[in-house]
Design a protein around this motif. Structure first.
Motif, PDB file in Angstrom:
ATOM      1  N   TYR A  94       0.675  10.081   8.153  1.00  0.00           N
ATOM      2  CA  TYR A  94       1.325   8.994   7.308  1.00  0.00           C
ATOM      3  C   TYR A  94       2.209   8.079   8.158  1.00  0.00           C
ATOM      4  O   TYR A  94       1.885   6.954   7.909  1.00  0.00           O
ATOM      5  CB  TYR A  94       2.528   9.759   6.475  1.00  0.00           C
ATOM      6  CG  TYR A  94       1.987  10.489   5.129  1.00  0.00           C
ATOM      7  CD1 TYR A  94       1.788   9.245   4.129  1.00  0.00           C
ATOM      8  CD2 TYR A  94       1.730  11.592   4.834  1.00  0.00           C
ATOM      9  CE1 TYR A  94       1.540   9.742   2.985  1.00  0.00           C
ATOM     10  CE2 TYR A  94       1.474  12.049   3.385  1.00  0.00           C
ATOM     11  CZ  TYR A  94       1.087  11.002   2.667  1.00  0.00           C
ATOM     12  OH  TYR A  94       0.869  11.385   1.565  1.00  0.00           O
ATOM     13  N   ARG A  95       2.605   8.631   9.392  1.00  0.00           N
ATOM     14  CA  ARG A  95       3.263   7.560  10.250  1.00  0.00           C
ATOM     15  C   ARG A  95       2.302   6.690  10.844  1.00  0.00           C
ATOM     16  O   ARG A  95       2.746   5.576  10.984  1.00  0.00           O
ATOM     17  CB  ARG A  95       3.928   8.434  11.522  1.00  0.00           C
ATOM     18  CG  ARG A  95       5.447   9.059  11.159  1.00  0.00           C
ATOM     19  CD  ARG A  95       6.058   9.689  12.386  1.00  0.00           C
ATOM     20  NE  ARG A  95       7.094  10.667  11.899  1.00  0.00           N
ATOM     21  CZ  ARG A  95       7.268  11.621  11.743  1.00  0.00           C
ATOM     22  NH1 ARG A  95       6.208  12.593  11.886  1.00  0.00           N
ATOM     23  NH2 ARG A  95       8.242  12.306  11.413  1.00  0.00           N
ATOM     24  N   GLU A  96       1.184   7.019  11.237  1.00  0.00           N
ATOM     25  CA  GLU A  96       0.291   5.909  11.675  1.00  0.00           C
ATOM     26  C   GLU A  96      -0.323   5.051  10.637  1.00  0.00           C
ATOM     27  O   GLU A  96      -0.486   3.973  11.088  1.00  0.00           O
ATOM     28  CB  GLU A  96      -1.186   6.960  12.320  1.00  0.00           C
ATOM     29  CG  GLU A  96      -1.955   6.174  12.797  1.00  0.00           C
ATOM     30  CD  GLU A  96      -3.133   6.845  13.696  1.00  0.00           C
ATOM     31  OE1 GLU A  96      -4.459   6.409  13.637  1.00  0.00           O
ATOM     32  OE2 GLU A  96      -2.817   7.980  13.956  1.00  0.00           O
ATOM     33  N   LYS A  97      -0.631   5.560   9.534  1.00  0.00           N
ATOM     34  CA  LYS A  97      -1.439   4.741   8.475  1.00  0.00           C
ATOM     35  C   LYS A  97      -0.116   3.929   7.948  1.00  0.00           C
ATOM     36  O   LYS A  97      -0.687   2.490   7.636  1.00  0.00           O
ATOM     37  CB  LYS A  97      -2.118   5.565   7.575  1.00  0.00           C
ATOM     38  CG  LYS A  97      -2.745   4.563   6.571  1.00  0.00           C
ATOM     39  CD  LYS A  97      -3.615   5.497   5.651  1.00  0.00           C
ATOM     40  CE  LYS A  97      -4.397   4.721   4.654  1.00  0.00           C
ATOM     41  NZ  LYS A  97      -5.121   5.469   3.571  1.00  0.00           N
ATOM     42  N   TYR A  98       0.971   4.195   7.484  1.00  0.00           N
ATOM     43  CA  TYR A  98       1.969   3.604   6.881  1.00  0.00           C
ATOM     44  C   TYR A  98       3.171   3.209   7.702  1.00  0.00           C
ATOM     45  O   TYR A  98       4.310   2.734   7.004  1.00  0.00           O
ATOM     46  CB  TYR A  98       2.345   4.278   5.578  1.00  0.00           C
ATOM     47  CG  TYR A  98       1.114   4.523   4.600  1.00  0.00           C
ATOM     48  CD1 TYR A  98       0.512   3.660   4.016  1.00  0.00           C
ATOM     49  CD2 TYR A  98       0.422   5.698   4.604  1.00  0.00           C
ATOM     50  CE1 TYR A  98      -0.594   3.614   3.073  1.00  0.00           C
ATOM     51  CE2 TYR A  98      -0.487   5.890   3.864  1.00  0.00           C
ATOM     52  CZ  TYR A  98      -1.119   4.910   3.104  1.00  0.00           C
ATOM     53  OH  TYR A  98      -2.258   5.056   2.216  1.00  0.00           O
TER      54      TYR A  98
END
Length: 123
Positions: A94-98
């Motif tokens: 989640y941190r990487e994508k969004y």
């Protein structure tokens, strides 16, 4: 458990959003809900920001089945509750994508949202 084929996995994982329609107890599909989807390893995950009391999450628990659509792929799926050991990888995804949505992404990283992490398995 059936594994995702690499093409569908990649298309869904790179889609910005996913439409999820859970199955009612009579087998019909509810109206789809649009949400974020992430990939951790060779698995796909979604979370309910409102936790296990979120309306779409409760609907997904009725039969643990439904349909997703993202990246031009439409698949019938089974919803499996993720194990706590999976949370770290899902958080990182989640941190990487969004991560660019800093004020929003934090909502899917709370304990309440983690408790409502579902793994999407093709059927």
């Amino acid at each position: 458990m059936t594994d995702w084929n690499s093409s569908d996995l990649e298309k869904i994982a790179t889609a910005e959003e996913l439409d999820l329609a859970s199955e009612r107890s009579n087998g019909t599909l509810r109206d789809p809900v649009t949400m974020w989807v992430v990939r951790s390893g060779d698995r796909l995950y979604v979370r309910s920001v409102k936790g296990t009391g979120g309306p779409w999450y409760e609907g997904a628990q009725a039969r643990h089945q439904g349909r997703i659509e993202a990246g031009g792929v439409r698949r019938d799926v089974t919803f499996q509750e993720a194990d706590r050991e999976e949370y770290r990888g899902v958080d990182a995804a989640y941190r990487e994508k969004y991560g660019r949505c800093t004020t929003i992404v934090e909502h899917v990283l709370t304990e309440r949202a983690r408790a409502a992490t579902l793994r999407l398995e093709p059927r």
